[in-house]
Scaffold this motif. Sequence first.
Motif, PDB file in Angstrom:
ATOM      1  N   LEU A   1     -18.016 -42.984   6.568  1.00  0.00           N
ATOM      2  CA  LEU A   1     -18.743 -41.985   7.349  1.00  0.00           C
ATOM      3  C   LEU A   1     -20.201 -42.398   7.524  1.00  0.00           C
ATOM      4  N   LEU A   2     -20.832 -42.886   6.465  1.00  0.00           N
ATOM      5  CA  LEU A   2     -22.216 -43.347   6.560  1.00  0.00           C
ATOM      6  C   LEU A   2     -22.335 -44.529   7.518  1.00  0.00           C
ATOM      7  N   ALA A   3     -21.363 -45.428   7.486  1.00  0.00           N
ATOM      8  CA  ALA A   3     -21.393 -46.582   8.388  1.00  0.00           C
ATOM      9  C   ALA A   3     -21.286 -46.139   9.849  1.00  0.00           C
ATOM     10  N   ALA A   4     -20.462 -45.142  10.117  1.00  0.00           N
ATOM     11  CA  ALA A   4     -20.312 -44.641  11.484  1.00  0.00           C
ATOM     12  C   ALA A   4     -21.602 -43.980  11.959  1.00  0.00           C
TER      13      ALA A   4
ATOM     14  N   LEU B   1     -25.899 -38.457  -4.384  1.00  0.00           N
ATOM     15  CA  LEU B   1     -26.067 -38.722  -2.960  1.00  0.00           C
ATOM     16  C   LEU B   1     -25.501 -37.524  -2.206  1.00  0.00           C
ATOM     17  N   ALA B   2     -26.250 -37.020  -1.229  1.00  0.00           N
ATOM     18  CA  ALA B   2     -25.795 -35.884  -0.435  1.00  0.00           C
ATOM     19  C   ALA B   2     -26.114 -36.146   1.028  1.00  0.00           C
ATOM     20  N   LEU B   3     -25.094 -36.097   1.861  1.00  0.00           N
ATOM     21  CA  LEU B   3     -25.286 -36.194   3.305  1.00  0.00           C
ATOM     22  C   LEU B   3     -25.352 -34.785   3.861  1.00  0.00           C
ATOM     23  N   VAL B   4     -26.493 -34.440   4.491  1.00  0.00           N
ATOM     24  CA  VAL B   4     -26.688 -33.066   4.943  1.00  0.00           C
ATOM     25  C   VAL B   4     -26.856 -33.010   6.448  1.00  0.00           C
ATOM     26  N   GLN B   5     -26.627 -31.838   6.983  1.00  0.00           N
ATOM     27  CA  GLN B   5     -26.828 -31.594   8.405  1.00  0.00           C
ATOM     28  C   GLN B   5     -28.316 -31.434   8.696  1.00  0.00           C
ATOM     29  N   GLY B   6     -28.728 -31.934   9.834  1.00  0.00           N
ATOM     30  CA  GLY B   6     -30.128 -31.805  10.242  1.00  0.00           C
ATOM     31  C   GLY B   6     -30.957 -33.001   9.812  1.00  0.00           C
ATOM     32  N   GLU B   7     -32.113 -33.150  10.436  1.00  0.00           N
ATOM     33  CA  GLU B   7     -32.999 -34.284  10.170  1.00  0.00           C
ATOM     34  C   GLU B   7     -34.202 -33.814   9.358  1.00  0.00           C
ATOM     35  N   LEU B   8     -34.190 -34.138   8.070  1.00  0.00           N
ATOM     36  CA  LEU B   8     -35.293 -33.795   7.182  1.00  0.00           C
ATOM     37  C   LEU B   8     -36.388 -34.849   7.299  1.00  0.00           C
ATOM     38  N   ILE B   9     -37.630 -34.396   7.338  1.00  0.00           N
ATOM     39  CA  ILE B   9     -38.762 -35.303   7.469  1.00  0.00           C
ATOM     40  C   ILE B   9     -39.190 -35.845   6.114  1.00  0.00           C
ATOM     41  N   ALA B  10     -39.140 -35.000   5.098  1.00  0.00           N
ATOM     42  CA  ALA B  10     -39.610 -35.395   3.767  1.00  0.00           C
ATOM     43  C   ALA B  10     -38.782 -34.697   2.704  1.00  0.00           C
ATOM     44  N   GLY B  11     -38.929 -35.172   1.466  1.00  0.00           N
ATOM     45  CA  GLY B  11     -38.245 -34.553   0.343  1.00  0.00           C
ATOM     46  C   GLY B  11     -38.921 -33.260  -0.081  1.00  0.00           C
ATOM     47  N   GLY B  12     -38.368 -32.648  -1.107  1.00  0.00           N
ATOM     48  CA  GLY B  12     -38.926 -31.394  -1.588  1.00  0.00           C
ATOM     49  C   GLY B  12     -38.153 -30.879  -2.787  1.00  0.00           C
ATOM     50  N   THR B  13     -38.409 -29.637  -3.129  1.00  0.00           N
ATOM     51  CA  THR B  13     -37.763 -28.979  -4.260  1.00  0.00           C
ATOM     52  C   THR B  13     -37.304 -27.597  -3.843  1.00  0.00           C
ATOM     53  N   VAL B  14     -36.101 -27.235  -4.248  1.00  0.00           N
ATOM     54  CA  VAL B  14     -35.602 -25.872  -4.062  1.00  0.00           C
ATOM     55  C   VAL B  14     -35.544 -25.233  -5.449  1.00  0.00           C
TER      56      VAL B  14
END
Length: 320
Positions: A307-310, A171-184
């Motif tokens: 943090l997720l609940a907040a 599980l990773a909480l990241v900055q910004g709003e991602l629309i879809a998944g992907g691969t790096v």
Amino acid sequence: MPPEPTLEFAIPDEFAGRRVDQVLSQLMPDYSRTRIKDWIERGRVTLNGRVPRPRDNVAGGETVCVEPLVEIVHEDRAQAIELDIRFEDESLLVINKPPGLVVHPAAGNREGTLLNALLHHDPDLATLPRAGIVHRLDKDTSGLMVIAKTPGAYQALVAALAAREVSREYLALVQGELIAGGTVEEPIARHPRDRKRMAVVSGGKPAVTHYRVLERFVGHTLLRVSLETGRTHQIRVHMAHIRHPIVGDPVYGGRLRLPPGAGDGLVAAMRGFRRQALHAMRLAFEHPRTSEPMVWDSEPPEDLLLLLAALRAHAEARLD
């Protein structure tokens, strides 16, 4: 003292045409290329039964046998540190590592580590390389890890990791709003100017990270991340590379970004979260002795849940 476990596995076809020392350093990332080259030159590595030179190329599909020369634990002492044990039998141990626990002792930090705790839990682990630890998590990353308890289990688990037969999900909480998944899919190596950091570097070790969206918040996204490779700081580096660094990451995260309209509670929760919001939530592989498929899941620790609940409460309030 028992001999070091011999490691045996097949070279994936994708490495065809590359030097054997380079290939093994990528398939066995816990060991340096210099150490692996030394083992080859000492005749402790064979490809299909023959001893190669470090510069020889592999064809892919060969069976490689490695007889490591690894320093057995002597100087590290056992310490009574509580372990969250999720599974144990005669072959392996699965633990849920809390954030803040260092995995391996290092210069200036010889005590209070997972390795010290393992030596107290099972003194026989002192006969295995790294007390049976076959993969690692960063100090402030929480979650599931497997430890081998016998030479045979150690060999099987290292081989399974090299063959990418161990499934690890985070599980990773990241900055910004991602629309879809992907691969790096970007190579990772030491940062060219800051040797304490890793970076996406041309010519680095291949690294592949898959991610999909689990939940969207205001200004943040919760991801489920899976690894094909296991490079140092891989998820942290790859998410920063696509400009969605992990929340709280002190090395790759940049400055704190508060969501628009954040109330006092969310501001306090985000400013008080002083580690990367990364948790190893699932671990799956075949049991090294019985070949039975094994899967473990782990809930995030309390600080990440709060943090997720907040963030969730803030997102819901903006919809009202």
